[in-house]
Motif scaffolding. Structure first.
Motif, PDB file in Angstrom:
ATOM      1  N   ILE A 100     -15.725   9.996  10.323  1.00 32.68           N
ATOM      2  CA  ILE A 100     -14.785   9.811   9.221  1.00 32.68           C
ATOM      3  C   ILE A 100     -13.784  10.955   9.263  1.00 32.68           C
ATOM      4  N   GLU A 101     -12.509  10.606   9.242  1.00 35.74           N
ATOM      5  CA  GLU A 101     -11.439  11.599   9.211  1.00 35.74           C
ATOM      6  C   GLU A 101     -10.759  11.551   7.845  1.00 35.74           C
ATOM      7  N   VAL A 102     -10.587  12.719   7.256  1.00 31.22           N
ATOM      8  CA  VAL A 102      -9.781  12.849   6.046  1.00 31.22           C
ATOM      9  C   VAL A 102      -8.495  13.524   6.473  1.00 31.22           C
ATOM     10  N   ARG A 103      -7.389  12.835   6.347  1.00 28.70           N
ATOM     11  CA  ARG A 103      -6.141  13.388   6.833  1.00 28.70           C
ATOM     12  C   ARG A 103      -4.990  13.079   5.894  1.00 28.70           C
ATOM     13  N   GLY A 157       0.809  -1.202   0.000  1.00 29.90           N
ATOM     14  CA  GLY A 157       0.000   0.000   0.000  1.00 29.90           C
ATOM     15  C   GLY A 157       0.845   1.255   0.000  1.00 29.90           C
ATOM     16  N   SER A 158       0.189   2.360  -0.257  1.00 31.97           N
ATOM     17  CA  SER A 158       0.862   3.649  -0.192  1.00 31.97           C
ATOM     18  C   SER A 158       1.366   3.889   1.234  1.00 31.97           C
ATOM     19  N   THR A 159       2.476   4.590   1.338  1.00 34.16           N
ATOM     20  CA  THR A 159       3.063   4.845   2.654  1.00 34.16           C
ATOM     21  C   THR A 159       2.941   6.301   3.077  1.00 34.16           C
ATOM     22  N   CYS A 160       2.329   7.123   2.266  1.00 38.76           N
ATOM     23  CA  CYS A 160       2.055   8.504   2.671  1.00 38.76           C
ATOM     24  C   CYS A 160       0.924   9.039   1.809  1.00 38.76           C
ATOM     25  N   GLY A 161       0.699  10.336   1.870  1.00 35.73           N
ATOM     26  CA  GLY A 161      -0.404  10.913   1.123  1.00 35.73           C
ATOM     27  C   GLY A 161      -1.652  11.014   1.970  1.00 35.73           C
ATOM     28  N   THR A 162      -2.800  10.883   1.349  1.00 33.86           N
ATOM     29  CA  THR A 162      -4.078  11.083   2.028  1.00 33.86           C
ATOM     30  C   THR A 162      -4.706   9.755   2.409  1.00 33.86           C
ATOM     31  N   GLU A 163      -5.320   9.720   3.587  1.00 33.29           N
ATOM     32  CA  GLU A 163      -6.067   8.532   3.986  1.00 33.29           C
ATOM     33  C   GLU A 163      -7.399   8.925   4.588  1.00 33.29           C
ATOM     34  N   ILE A 164      -8.354   8.041   4.414  1.00 31.53           N
ATOM     35  CA  ILE A 164      -9.683   8.205   4.978  1.00 31.53           C
ATOM     36  C   ILE A 164      -9.841   7.149   6.069  1.00 31.53           C
ATOM     37  N   VAL A 165     -10.048   7.617   7.297  1.00 32.58           N
ATOM     38  CA  VAL A 165     -10.167   6.718   8.445  1.00 32.58           C
ATOM     39  C   VAL A 165     -11.597   6.802   8.975  1.00 32.58           C
ATOM     40  N   TYR A 166     -12.257   5.664   9.027  1.00 32.10           N
ATOM     41  CA  TYR A 166     -13.613   5.592   9.564  1.00 32.10           C
ATOM     42  C   TYR A 166     -13.514   5.028  10.973  1.00 32.10           C
ATOM     43  N   ARG A 167     -13.756   5.878  11.966  1.00 33.03           N
ATOM     44  CA  ARG A 167     -13.670   5.461  13.361  1.00 33.03           C
ATOM     45  C   ARG A 167     -15.070   5.116  13.884  1.00 33.03           C
ATOM     46  N   GLU A 198     -23.977  14.063   5.298  1.00 32.20           N
ATOM     47  CA  GLU A 198     -23.405  15.238   4.649  1.00 32.20           C
ATOM     48  C   GLU A 198     -21.896  15.064   4.535  1.00 32.20           C
ATOM     49  N   TYR A 199     -21.429  14.903   3.307  1.00 28.26           N
ATOM     50  CA  TYR A 199     -20.011  14.682   3.053  1.00 28.26           C
ATOM     51  C   TYR A 199     -19.370  15.975   2.546  1.00 28.26           C
ATOM     52  N   PRO A 200     -18.304  16.452   3.180  1.00 24.73           N
ATOM     53  CA  PRO A 200     -17.663  17.697   2.744  1.00 24.73           C
ATOM     54  C   PRO A 200     -16.948  17.535   1.406  1.00 24.73           C
ATOM     55  N   GLU A 201     -16.677  18.648   0.737  1.00 25.91           N
ATOM     56  CA  GLU A 201     -16.023  18.606  -0.567  1.00 25.91           C
ATOM     57  C   GLU A 201     -14.639  17.975  -0.489  1.00 25.91           C
ATOM     58  N   SER A 202     -13.934  18.222   0.598  1.00 27.20           N
ATOM     59  CA  SER A 202     -12.587  17.672   0.733  1.00 27.20           C
ATOM     60  C   SER A 202     -12.612  16.148   0.703  1.00 27.20           C
ATOM     61  N   PRO A 231       5.157  14.686   5.378  1.00 21.88           N
ATOM     62  CA  PRO A 231       6.365  13.857   5.356  1.00 21.88           C
ATOM     63  C   PRO A 231       7.493  14.416   6.204  1.00 21.88           C
ATOM     64  N   ALA A 232       7.549  15.733   6.367  1.00 14.78           N
ATOM     65  CA  ALA A 232       8.636  16.340   7.138  1.00 14.78           C
ATOM     66  C   ALA A 232       8.552  15.952   8.611  1.00 14.78           C
ATOM     67  N   SER A 233       7.323  15.973   9.165  1.00 13.55           N
ATOM     68  CA  SER A 233       7.157  15.685  10.591  1.00 13.55           C
ATOM     69  C   SER A 233       6.762  14.236  10.860  1.00 13.55           C
ATOM     70  N   GLY A 234       6.260  13.557   9.814  1.00 14.37           N
ATOM     71  CA  GLY A 234       5.787  12.190  10.000  1.00 14.37           C
ATOM     72  C   GLY A 234       4.436  12.122  10.689  1.00 14.37           C
ATOM     73  N   ARG A 235       3.735  13.252  10.790  1.00 13.38           N
ATOM     74  CA  ARG A 235       2.441  13.303  11.465  1.00 13.38           C
ATOM     75  C   ARG A 235       1.319  13.577  10.455  1.00 13.38           C
ATOM     76  N   PHE A 236       0.135  13.060  10.795  1.00 11.83           N
ATOM     77  CA  PHE A 236      -1.022  13.299   9.952  1.00 11.83           C
ATOM     78  C   PHE A 236      -1.685  14.622  10.330  1.00 11.83           C
ATOM     79  N   GLU A 237      -2.101  15.363   9.327  1.00 13.69           N
ATOM     80  CA  GLU A 237      -2.825  16.619   9.534  1.00 13.69           C
ATOM     81  C   GLU A 237      -4.256  16.430   9.042  1.00 13.69           C
ATOM     82  N   ASP A 238      -5.223  16.770   9.895  1.00 15.22           N
ATOM     83  CA  ASP A 238      -6.625  16.596   9.544  1.00 15.22           C
ATOM     84  C   ASP A 238      -7.071  17.625   8.515  1.00 15.22           C
ATOM     85  N   ARG A 239      -7.763  17.137   7.502  1.00 13.95           N
ATOM     86  CA  ARG A 239      -8.348  18.026   6.497  1.00 13.95           C
ATOM     87  C   ARG A 239      -9.857  18.149   6.682  1.00 13.95           C
TER      88      ARG A 239
END
Length: 385
Positions: free
Chosen positions: A126-129, A108-118, A150-154, A133-141
């Motif tokens: 649902i989190e879109v994050r 699988g991909s090792t970076c980029g965008t992921e959709i997490v359904y908690r 209701e699903y956001p455009e992002s 790569p610089a920090s190795g942390r996910f940022e929520d979008r």
């Protein structure tokens, strides 16, 4: 004269061979040595891409010093035709050899965008994050409740990207009905769930899925994982427990799961119930009564009524002896282990202590004092509202 020409030609050939040898050595060293990348990057390889396009992108990102040498190295190591689409984390100072391995090894991909359904006990989210790569942390979008519809455009933007990863994260303590309902609301899944899965048999964990994955197949994975966990925990159980089957262990683990959210308390809570079972005392635990009222369909959202505590039902452990007939939630691995390897204590009682944990007691007198303290805390909280 001809001897002189031949001698010069041989000398020139030797020089050319030495130069070529030196060039090969230089190329190999350059191919394998740390690269110029100052900080990690996320390299996106589009479907249908090739090494020329990837090497150009890497050169533009200043990740390699020579796109031509990168392609030659890929050909020489017979990996040029193994390029995989996706988003890949390229660490700082990665060599060309290492980068080629990253984009050709598969998985699988090792970076980029992921959709997490908690899927939790009280809500779904649902989190879109996206991974920085610089920090190795996910940022929520974006984050939202899919049940609301209701699903956001992002979300729509990343939903269609070929390299977006999807995960379903199942929390401990949710019921099978809640999980089935939540999975039905996940539009990135497909198919139907045949029936509400058996209570307690869905393993809380994080599950990587593909867009369009079949819901029933995902449920089957959850059941298979829980079966394996239960079998292992049962095989490693303590001696002389007052439970006779793995099914009873699952019931006890589900009660432990619902009674405390503090990891360090699980084995103590389990010891209380095990001690009560050994002594023939009723378990007297509210979560089982609540399950009897709700049937696991949602959250009660209020306190238990006296009439509900007094009513004899299969799940009212204030009124029945021993364990209820089935699990009341899906317990995690830690609760399974605690139920089958409880702490060795003389404890028989516990009550909330106002800190998120519990006050434990061996005697009824101690327990009544703890209850009085908890009631005082409750009254102070009510008066302060």
């Amino acid at each position: 004269m001809w001897r002189h020409i031949a001698s010069n030609a041989l000398s020139l050939l030797i020089v050319i061979v030495v130069m070529l040898g030196g060039l090969v050595v230089w190329g190999k060293r350059s191919f394998e040595q740390p690269g110029p990348l100052a900080q990690a990057i996320c390299l996106r390889v589009e479907p249908g891409s090739n090494m020329r396009r990837v090497s150009g992108k890497l050169a533009d990102m200043e990740a390699i010093e020579s796109d031509r040498l990168f392609r030659i190295g890929a050909q020489y190591t017979e990996r040029a035709g193994s390029l995989k689409a996706g988003s890949f984390l390229v660490p700082e100072r990665a060599s060309m050899d290492e980068i080629i391995t990253i984009v050709t090894q598969g998985g699988g991909s090792t970076c980029g965008t992921e959709i997490v359904y908690r899927i939790g006990v009280n809500r779904q989210q649902i989190e879109v994050r996206e991974l920085d790569p610089a920090s190795g942390r996910f940022e929520d979008r974006a984050d939202f409740d899919p049940v609301e519809g209701e699903y956001p455009e992002s979300y729509a933007e990343v939903r269609e990207q070929s390299d977006t990863r999807f995960r379903v994260a199942l929390a401990e303590g949710a019921t099978s009905w809640q999980i089935a309902q939540a999975l039905e609301a996940a539009e990135f899944l497909s198919g139907e769930i045949a029936d509400v899965p058996p209570e307690g048999m869905l393993a809380p964990d994080s599950y990587e899925v593909a867009a369009g994955a079949d819901r029933q197949e995902l449920v089957d994975r959850m059941i298979e994982r829980q079966e394996a966990r239960l079998a292992q925990a049962w095989a490693n159980r303590a001696d002389d427990l007052p439970i006779d089957t793995p099914e009873e262990a699952l019931i006890l683990a589900s009660i432990v799961e619902k009674e405390t959210g503090q990891p360090e308390e699980r084995d103590q809570v389990a010891s209380v119930f095990v001690n009560r079972l050994r002594k023939g005392m009723r378990l007297q635990t509210d979560p089982t009564v609540i399950y009897g009222v709700t049937e696991g369909k949602g959250v009660l959202g209020r306190g238990l009524r006296r009439s509900e505590l007094d009513r004899v039902t299969p799940y009212n452990t204030y009124q029945i002896d021993g364990l209820p007939p089935g699990p009341i939630a899906n317990p995690g691995l830690a609760s399974l282990q605690a139920a089958l390897n409880p702490a060795s204590t003389p404890l028989l009682y516990f009550v909330a202590d106002g800190t998120g944990g519990h006050a434990f007691a061996e005697t009824l007198a101690e327990h009544n004092a703890n209850v009085a303290r908890w009631r005082a805390i409750e009254q102070q909280g009510a008066s302060g509202q």
